[in-house]
Design a protein around this motif. Structure first.
Motif, PDB file in Angstrom:
ATOM      1  N   LEU A  55      -4.286  13.152 -12.919  1.00  0.00           N
ATOM      2  CA  LEU A  55      -4.264  11.691 -12.912  1.00  0.00           C
ATOM      3  C   LEU A  55      -3.632  11.144 -11.635  1.00  0.00           C
ATOM      4  N   SER A  56      -2.570  11.774 -11.176  1.00  0.00           N
ATOM      5  CA  SER A  56      -1.938  11.316  -9.934  1.00  0.00           C
ATOM      6  C   SER A  56      -2.833  11.587  -8.733  1.00  0.00           C
ATOM      7  N   LEU A  57      -3.533  12.715  -8.729  1.00  0.00           N
ATOM      8  CA  LEU A  57      -4.470  12.990  -7.639  1.00  0.00           C
ATOM      9  C   LEU A  57      -5.640  12.011  -7.643  1.00  0.00           C
ATOM     10  N   TYR A  58      -6.114  11.657  -8.835  1.00  0.00           N
ATOM     11  CA  TYR A  58      -7.180  10.664  -8.916  1.00  0.00           C
ATOM     12  C   TYR A  58      -6.713   9.314  -8.378  1.00  0.00           C
ATOM     13  N   PHE A  59      -5.491   8.941  -8.721  1.00  0.00           N
ATOM     14  CA  PHE A  59      -4.934   7.689  -8.217  1.00  0.00           C
ATOM     15  C   PHE A  59      -4.835   7.715  -6.689  1.00  0.00           C
ATOM     16  N   LEU A  60      -4.420   8.848  -6.139  1.00  0.00           N
ATOM     17  CA  LEU A  60      -4.318   8.992  -4.694  1.00  0.00           C
ATOM     18  C   LEU A  60      -5.691   8.933  -4.023  1.00  0.00           C
ATOM     19  N   ILE A  61      -6.673   9.587  -4.601  1.00  0.00           N
ATOM     20  CA  ILE A  61      -8.034   9.560  -4.045  1.00  0.00           C
ATOM     21  C   ILE A  61      -8.624   8.163  -4.132  1.00  0.00           C
ATOM     22  N   PHE A  62      -8.404   7.489  -5.254  1.00  0.00           N
ATOM     23  CA  PHE A  62      -8.930   6.135  -5.415  1.00  0.00           C
ATOM     24  C   PHE A  62      -8.318   5.172  -4.406  1.00  0.00           C
ATOM     25  N   MET A 120       0.818  -1.195   0.000  1.00  0.00           N
ATOM     26  CA  MET A 120       0.000   0.000   0.000  1.00  0.00           C
ATOM     27  C   MET A 120       0.860   1.255   0.000  1.00  0.00           C
ATOM     28  N   MET A 121       1.966   1.212   0.711  1.00  0.00           N
ATOM     29  CA  MET A 121       2.824   2.389   0.789  1.00  0.00           C
ATOM     30  C   MET A 121       3.523   2.670  -0.537  1.00  0.00           C
ATOM     31  N   ILE A 122       3.759   1.618  -1.325  1.00  0.00           N
ATOM     32  CA  ILE A 122       4.413   1.843  -2.612  1.00  0.00           C
ATOM     33  C   ILE A 122       3.496   2.612  -3.557  1.00  0.00           C
ATOM     34  N   PHE A 123       2.182   2.412  -3.464  1.00  0.00           N
ATOM     35  CA  PHE A 123       1.246   3.167  -4.286  1.00  0.00           C
ATOM     36  C   PHE A 123       1.191   4.625  -3.853  1.00  0.00           C
ATOM     37  N   LEU A 124       1.312   4.860  -2.558  1.00  0.00           N
ATOM     38  CA  LEU A 124       1.347   6.230  -2.056  1.00  0.00           C
ATOM     39  C   LEU A 124       2.598   6.944  -2.555  1.00  0.00           C
ATOM     40  N   TYR A 125       3.732   6.284  -2.474  1.00  0.00           N
ATOM     41  CA  TYR A 125       4.972   6.887  -2.959  1.00  0.00           C
ATOM     42  C   TYR A 125       4.939   7.091  -4.474  1.00  0.00           C
ATOM     43  N   LEU A 126       4.316   6.174  -5.181  1.00  0.00           N
ATOM     44  CA  LEU A 126       4.201   6.303  -6.631  1.00  0.00           C
ATOM     45  C   LEU A 126       3.343   7.507  -7.008  1.00  0.00           C
ATOM     46  N   SER A 127       2.223   7.682  -6.324  1.00  0.00           N
ATOM     47  CA  SER A 127       1.358   8.820  -6.641  1.00  0.00           C
ATOM     48  C   SER A 127       2.007  10.137  -6.236  1.00  0.00           C
ATOM     49  N   LEU A 128       2.738  10.158  -5.132  1.00  0.00           N
ATOM     50  CA  LEU A 128       3.441  11.383  -4.750  1.00  0.00           C
ATOM     51  C   LEU A 128       4.565  11.704  -5.724  1.00  0.00           C
TER      52      LEU A 128
END
Length: 95
Positions: free
Chosen positions: A38-45, A1-9
């Motif tokens: 797109l990155s904000l949408y990924f973070l919200i999703f 889960m943290m890797i997706f957060l770092y990816l979106s940031l």
């Protein structure tokens, strides 16, 4: 889960850097804004799926981002029709 957060940031920060550094063409600025959206949408999703909330807000966010993209493209088309290029720095009224 943290890797997706770092990816979106990382996506968000790279979009901001491109937006700040390549600010002479309007098309490049619009593409970097869409990358940020797109990155904000990924973070919200990811947040909504982690908290097990409803995805209604993500659909609302997508509809607003589509409206933003359409407005940007209409400004780009009107600028190209009136002037002939998409250089933002040639307009003294914008700055």
């Amino acid at each position: 889960m943290m890797i997706f957060l770092y990816l979106s940031l990382f996506m968000f920060m790279s979009g901001l850097i491109i937006f700040c550094l390549k600010s002479n063409h309007l098309l490049i600025m619009l593409l970097s804004l869409e990358f940020i959206v797109l990155s904000l949408y990924f973070l919200i999703f990811m947040y909504l799926s982690y908290m097990m909330y409803n995805y209604f807000f993500s659909m609302l966010f997508l509809s607003f981002s589509v409206c933003e993209g359409v407005l940007g493209l209409s400004v780009l088309v009107s600028m190209i029709r009136s002037v002939g290029n998409d250089y933002v720095l040639t307009f003294s009224s914008l700055w």
